[in-house]
Design a protein around this motif. Sequence first.
Motif, mmCIF file in Angstrom:
data_model
loop_
_atom_site.group_PDB
_atom_site.id
_atom_site.type_symbol
_atom_site.label_atom_id
_atom_site.label_comp_id
_atom_site.label_asym_id
_atom_site.label_seq_id
_atom_site.Cartn_x
_atom_site.Cartn_y
_atom_site.Cartn_z
ATOM 1 N N ALA A 74 -1.518 37.616 1.112
ATOM 2 C CA ALA A 74 -0.404 37.291 2.012
ATOM 3 C C ALA A 74 -0.945 37.150 3.423
ATOM 4 N N GLU A 75 -0.380 36.206 4.160
ATOM 5 C CA GLU A 75 -0.746 36.030 5.557
ATOM 6 C C GLU A 75 0.504 35.713 6.369
ATOM 7 N N ALA A 76 0.515 36.222 7.597
ATOM 8 C CA ALA A 76 1.637 35.961 8.488
ATOM 9 C C ALA A 76 1.598 34.513 8.968
ATOM 10 N N LEU A 77 2.753 33.875 9.004
ATOM 11 C CA LEU A 77 2.855 32.501 9.488
ATOM 12 C C LEU A 77 3.152 32.432 10.973
ATOM 13 N N ASP A 78 3.672 33.521 11.528
ATOM 14 C CA ASP A 78 3.943 33.588 12.957
ATOM 15 C C ASP A 78 4.069 35.056 13.335
ATOM 16 N N ALA A 79 4.467 35.319 14.551
ATOM 17 C CA ALA A 79 4.700 36.697 14.988
ATOM 18 C C ALA A 79 6.169 37.035 14.803
ATOM 19 N N ALA A 80 6.442 38.115 14.102
ATOM 20 C CA ALA A 80 7.831 38.540 13.913
ATOM 21 C C ALA A 80 8.451 38.887 15.264
ATOM 22 N N PRO A 81 9.771 38.691 15.427
ATOM 23 C CA PRO A 81 10.427 39.048 16.682
ATOM 24 C C PRO A 81 10.229 40.521 17.013
ATOM 25 N N ARG A 82 9.981 40.811 18.269
ATOM 26 C CA ARG A 82 9.863 42.198 18.720
ATOM 27 C C ARG A 82 11.255 42.682 19.118
ATOM 28 N N LEU A 83 11.885 43.405 18.225
ATOM 29 C CA LEU A 83 13.263 43.818 18.417
ATOM 30 C C LEU A 83 13.329 45.296 18.747
ATOM 31 N N GLN A 84 14.294 45.657 19.587
ATOM 32 C CA GLN A 84 14.503 47.046 19.953
ATOM 33 C C GLN A 84 16.000 47.343 19.957
ATOM 34 N N GLY A 85 16.330 48.613 19.896
ATOM 35 C CA GLY A 85 17.721 49.046 20.061
ATOM 36 C C GLY A 85 18.667 48.392 19.080
ATOM 37 N N GLU A 86 19.764 47.857 19.596
ATOM 38 C CA GLU A 86 20.796 47.285 18.738
ATOM 39 C C GLU A 86 20.311 46.048 18.005
ATOM 40 N N ALA A 87 19.398 45.285 18.600
ATOM 41 C CA ALA A 87 18.854 44.124 17.893
ATOM 42 C C ALA A 87 18.069 44.559 16.660
ATOM 43 N N MET A 88 17.313 45.638 16.770
ATOM 44 C CA MET A 88 16.566 46.152 15.627
ATOM 45 C C MET A 88 17.525 46.650 14.548
ATOM 46 N N LEU A 89 18.605 47.337 14.946
ATOM 47 C CA LEU A 89 19.591 47.798 13.975
ATOM 48 C C LEU A 89 20.305 46.620 13.317
ATOM 49 N N SER A 90 20.509 45.560 14.069
ATOM 50 C CA SER A 90 21.128 44.366 13.495
ATOM 51 C C SER A 90 20.239 43.760 12.420
ATOM 52 N N ALA A 91 18.931 43.735 12.661
ATOM 53 C CA ALA A 91 18.004 43.225 11.655
ATOM 54 C C ALA A 91 18.015 44.108 10.414
ATOM 55 N N LEU A 92 18.048 45.427 10.613
ATOM 56 C CA LEU A 92 18.137 46.366 9.489
ATOM 57 C C LEU A 92 19.390 46.091 8.662
ATOM 58 N N TYR A 93 20.500 45.885 9.335
ATOM 59 C CA TYR A 93 21.769 45.605 8.658
ATOM 60 C C TYR A 93 21.691 44.296 7.872
#
Length: 248
Positions: A74-93
């Motif tokens: 497996a290889e990364a195709l790009d850099a994943a978004p650097r999310l914090q706080g509510e944005a990170m919780l939104s991604a988890l959801y």
Amino acid sequence: MRILGEHAYVLHARPWRETSLLVEVLAAEQGRLGLVARGVRGPKRQALRAALQPMQHVRFDAVLRGELAHLNAAEALDAAPRLQGEAMLSALYANELVLRLAPRQDPQPELYATYGELRARLGAGEPLAWTLRRFERDLLDAIGVGLDYAHEGDGGPLDPAARYRLDPGQGPVRMHGERAGERGRSATGRALLALAADTPPPVEDLGGLRRVLREVLEAHLGGRPLASWQLLGELGRVAATPQGRDSS
């Protein structure tokens, strides 16, 4: 079956045995897929571990055997978004929603595209409440249980000034003579029409949209609530804020 050069988004990864990971991905051609990644937790496999982080876009090779595929590369195709706080919780959801609602090994090209749009919007810092409502709408469409948000269940057009609840099978149902407490379970026709047109509604309508869409999602989740809903409730982030920064 050999899978070569498949593109996917990583949804979840957890340790398995001493040096391996169990990874869930949303793949472009295979749909939601479980992967066994062996020997990736050693000091020489840091690049591979980094590629298997949630929301990472990857290209991978694997061999599918039964319910799980064994990851070869497996290889990364790009850099994943650097999310914090509510944005990170939104991604988890969002990831948990896909894990719970998308069937395994069922090609879902529309859902794959929808997830890519969500990832881009979160990375760009777009308003979270509206970003998540769009994702919920498009997820339901992609798995075949979407609704017509512009018309009442009987086919008539929505009244922007009326209030509606969402029936998971029929769509918008007008509320007549609201009883105490029912307003909190409804959205304005104006909000539902905005959702249908993919146009941001007024900020004061976002909370109603969240509540009615959540009832539809709960119905399709079979009465088993999401862990992220409980987490967000404990953190006091369930209700929409005046800025429309709503994590669930």
